[in-house]
Design a protein around this motif. Structure first.
Motif, PDB file in Angstrom:
ATOM      1  N   LYS A  56      28.519  50.338  22.022  1.00  0.00           N
ATOM      2  CA  LYS A  56      28.190  50.932  23.329  1.00  0.00           C
ATOM      3  C   LYS A  56      27.462  52.243  23.118  1.00  0.00           C
ATOM      4  N   LYS A  57      26.289  52.392  23.778  1.00  0.00           N
ATOM      5  CA  LYS A  57      25.503  53.605  23.670  1.00  0.00           C
ATOM      6  C   LYS A  57      25.254  54.176  25.059  1.00  0.00           C
ATOM      7  N   LYS A  58      25.389  55.488  25.152  1.00  0.00           N
ATOM      8  CA  LYS A  58      25.137  56.207  26.404  1.00  0.00           C
ATOM      9  C   LYS A  58      25.929  55.602  27.546  1.00  0.00           C
ATOM     10  N   PHE A  59      27.206  55.308  27.274  1.00  0.00           N
ATOM     11  CA  PHE A  59      28.044  54.709  28.315  1.00  0.00           C
ATOM     12  C   PHE A  59      29.387  55.424  28.335  1.00  0.00           C
ATOM     13  N   VAL A  60      29.732  55.911  29.541  1.00  0.00           N
ATOM     14  CA  VAL A  60      31.025  56.554  29.723  1.00  0.00           C
ATOM     15  C   VAL A  60      31.940  55.560  30.408  1.00  0.00           C
ATOM     16  N   PRO A  61      33.032  55.148  29.797  1.00  0.00           N
ATOM     17  CA  PRO A  61      33.891  54.124  30.415  1.00  0.00           C
ATOM     18  C   PRO A  61      34.512  54.634  31.698  1.00  0.00           C
ATOM     19  N   PRO A  62      34.642  53.766  32.685  1.00  0.00           N
ATOM     20  CA  PRO A  62      35.280  54.166  33.950  1.00  0.00           C
ATOM     21  C   PRO A  62      36.747  54.477  33.732  1.00  0.00           C
ATOM     22  N   PRO A  63      37.357  55.181  34.698  1.00  0.00           N
ATOM     23  CA  PRO A  63      38.782  55.550  34.545  1.00  0.00           C
ATOM     24  C   PRO A  63      39.684  54.362  34.311  1.00  0.00           C
ATOM     25  N   SER A  64      39.357  53.203  34.936  1.00  0.00           N
ATOM     26  CA  SER A  64      40.230  52.033  34.752  1.00  0.00           C
ATOM     27  C   SER A  64      40.250  51.567  33.312  1.00  0.00           C
ATOM     28  N   ALA A  65      39.139  51.757  32.603  1.00  0.00           N
ATOM     29  CA  ALA A  65      39.076  51.312  31.212  1.00  0.00           C
ATOM     30  C   ALA A  65      39.877  52.195  30.286  1.00  0.00           C
ATOM     31  N   LEU A  66      40.129  53.436  30.737  1.00  0.00           N
ATOM     32  CA  LEU A  66      40.867  54.359  29.884  1.00  0.00           C
ATOM     33  C   LEU A  66      42.314  53.949  29.727  1.00  0.00           C
ATOM     34  N   PHE A  67      42.784  53.051  30.585  1.00  0.00           N
ATOM     35  CA  PHE A  67      44.184  52.641  30.524  1.00  0.00           C
ATOM     36  C   PHE A  67      44.295  51.175  30.111  1.00  0.00           C
ATOM     37  N   CYS A  68      43.249  50.629  29.540  1.00  0.00           N
ATOM     38  CA  CYS A  68      43.263  49.224  29.109  1.00  0.00           C
ATOM     39  C   CYS A  68      43.120  49.099  27.605  1.00  0.00           C
TER      40      CYS A  68
ATOM     41  N   GLN B 236      45.912  64.319   7.683  1.00  0.00           N
ATOM     42  CA  GLN B 236      45.726  65.036   8.937  1.00  0.00           C
ATOM     43  C   GLN B 236      44.319  65.597   9.064  1.00  0.00           C
ATOM     44  N   GLN B 237      43.730  66.048   7.943  1.00  0.00           N
ATOM     45  CA  GLN B 237      42.364  66.577   7.987  1.00  0.00           C
ATOM     46  C   GLN B 237      41.368  65.474   8.317  1.00  0.00           C
ATOM     47  N   VAL B 238      41.573  64.257   7.742  1.00  0.00           N
ATOM     48  CA  VAL B 238      40.687  63.129   8.052  1.00  0.00           C
ATOM     49  C   VAL B 238      40.772  62.764   9.523  1.00  0.00           C
ATOM     50  N   LEU B 239      41.996  62.715  10.044  1.00  0.00           N
ATOM     51  CA  LEU B 239      42.159  62.391  11.463  1.00  0.00           C
ATOM     52  C   LEU B 239      41.570  63.474  12.357  1.00  0.00           C
ATOM     53  N   ARG B 240      41.724  64.726  11.950  1.00  0.00           N
ATOM     54  CA  ARG B 240      41.158  65.835  12.725  1.00  0.00           C
ATOM     55  C   ARG B 240      39.632  65.754  12.746  1.00  0.00           C
ATOM     56  N   ASP B 241      39.027  65.450  11.591  1.00  0.00           N
ATOM     57  CA  ASP B 241      37.573  65.294  11.539  1.00  0.00           C
ATOM     58  C   ASP B 241      37.124  64.118  12.397  1.00  0.00           C
ATOM     59  N   LEU B 242      37.890  63.012  12.340  1.00  0.00           N
ATOM     60  CA  LEU B 242      37.546  61.855  13.151  1.00  0.00           C
ATOM     61  C   LEU B 242      37.604  62.169  14.634  1.00  0.00           C
ATOM     62  N   TYR B 243      38.653  62.907  15.022  1.00  0.00           N
ATOM     63  CA  TYR B 243      38.796  63.280  16.432  1.00  0.00           C
ATOM     64  C   TYR B 243      37.668  64.200  16.876  1.00  0.00           C
ATOM     65  N   GLN B 244      37.309  65.186  16.051  1.00  0.00           N
ATOM     66  CA  GLN B 244      36.213  66.086  16.389  1.00  0.00           C
ATOM     67  C   GLN B 244      34.906  65.325  16.484  1.00  0.00           C
ATOM     68  N   SER B 245      34.698  64.331  15.591  1.00  0.00           N
ATOM     69  CA  SER B 245      33.481  63.525  15.635  1.00  0.00           C
ATOM     70  C   SER B 245      33.390  62.749  16.933  1.00  0.00           C
ATOM     71  N   LYS B 246      34.514  62.157  17.361  1.00  0.00           N
ATOM     72  CA  LYS B 246      34.520  61.421  18.615  1.00  0.00           C
ATOM     73  C   LYS B 246      34.295  62.343  19.805  1.00  0.00           C
ATOM     74  N   THR B 247      34.913  63.528  19.746  1.00  0.00           N
ATOM     75  CA  THR B 247      34.727  64.495  20.840  1.00  0.00           C
ATOM     76  C   THR B 247      33.268  64.921  20.939  1.00  0.00           C
ATOM     77  N   GLN B 248      32.646  65.156  19.779  1.00  0.00           N
ATOM     78  CA  GLN B 248      31.234  65.549  19.766  1.00  0.00           C
ATOM     79  C   GLN B 248      30.363  64.420  20.300  1.00  0.00           C
TER      80      GLN B 248
ATOM     81  N   LYS C  97      31.265  62.137  22.410  1.00  0.00           N
ATOM     82  CA  LYS C  97      31.468  62.066  23.855  1.00  0.00           C
ATOM     83  C   LYS C  97      30.623  63.104  24.567  1.00  0.00           C
ATOM     84  N   ALA C  98      30.604  64.316  24.014  1.00  0.00           N
ATOM     85  CA  ALA C  98      29.806  65.374  24.640  1.00  0.00           C
ATOM     86  C   ALA C  98      28.329  65.018  24.613  1.00  0.00           C
TER      87      ALA C  98
END
Length: 269
Positions: A155-167, A244-256, A258-259
């Motif tokens: 998926k590119k340039k797509f923000v999932p709707p709120p309903s998808a966040l709980f599926c 924990q550092q790998v997971l933190r980097d992964l989370y920051q990558s996903k956050t970036q 998303k932005a």
């Protein structure tokens, strides 16, 4: 994997101790058989003498007849012989008693050690099951992250709707899983503490059963303390930090990502 090295205080003397224990046990069995044979023989001869004396007593008291001199002589001879046999059995019993007691004490210590070993193994199994369950839980969380990543790659340039966040998908699901995963800690030190406590309890239980030589040897061994170099706990802590550092980097990558996707969507509109 945590590997525990158990120190055997008897060391290389196991073969000698096993041979000595086998010799003591053989001596106990051999002398026990001798004593039993002697006791049975004395008991049988004593019963025969009792029957003969009872018969002579009946001759004197009821039949009013004089007992045979040969029978009287035989009873006297057999009585003295039985007295000698009883003394021999008594001497045998006195001579074997110390060795028998030493053998029983050594075997009792072995039984106590084996009982304590079984208790330690049962406690260790409980801790291993708990650690295994914790590790599987971490693995399940990692699998969830992998599935979310696989869905997000297509998926590119797509923000999932709120309903998808709980599926079970979307960036928020990723964030929730990462938060859960970061809070999971496998208590590797619990098993180590349990084994150390079991060793202390074993030492206290056997303290009253060891002889002077073993007590001196135990004091000598305990006085030689090994230097602490970190060990398995240090390796586990380092591994947790890396995870924990790998997971933190992964989370920051996903956050970036998303932005960036939000900025791209705004520009497109």
């Amino acid at each position: 994997m945590l590997v525990m090295h158990h120190h055997d205080p008897e060391g290389g003397n196991n073969n000698n101790n096993s041979s000595s224990s086998s010799n003591r046990r053989s001596y106990v069995l051999e002398t026990k058989q001798r004593a039993e044979t002697m006791a049975n023989s004395i008991t049988g001869r004593m019963q025969d003498l009792q029957d003969m004396i009872d018969q002579l007593k009946l001759d004197v008291t009821q039949r009013r007849c004089r007992p045979s001199q040969a029978q009287l002589d035989h009873c006297q001879t057999e009585g003295r012989a039985l007295e000698d046999e009883i003394e021999r059995l008594s001497e045998l019993t006195r001579s074997v008693k110390p060795t028998w007691k030493a053998t029983w004490e050594a075997e009792l210590q072995m039984v106590v050690k084996e009982q304590q070993f079984l208790k330690d193994q049962e406690a260790l199994l409980l801790d291993l099951r708990d650690d295994h369950a914790d590790l599987l839980h971490v693995l399940q969380q990692l699998l969830k992250i992998s599935e979310i990543q696989a869905r997000g790659n297509g998926k590119k340039k797509f923000v999932p709707p709120p309903s998808a966040l709980f599926c079970g998908g979307g960036v928020e699901a990723m964030s929730n899983v990462l938060k859960q995963l970061s809070t999971i800690e496998v208590d590797h030190g619990r098993r180590v503490k349990a084994l150390q406590q079991a060793e202390k309890m074993r030492a206290r239980e056997l303290a009253n059963r060891i002889d002077d030589f073993e007590r001196e040897l135990s004091s000598f061994v305990e006085s030689r303390k090994l230097k602490k170099t970190g060990g398995a706990d240090h390796v586990d802590r380092q591994r947790q930090k890396k995870d924990q550092q790998v997971l933190r980097d992964l989370y920051q990558s996903k956050t970036q990502k998303k932005a960036n996707n939000n900025n791209d969507t705004t520009i497109t509109e």
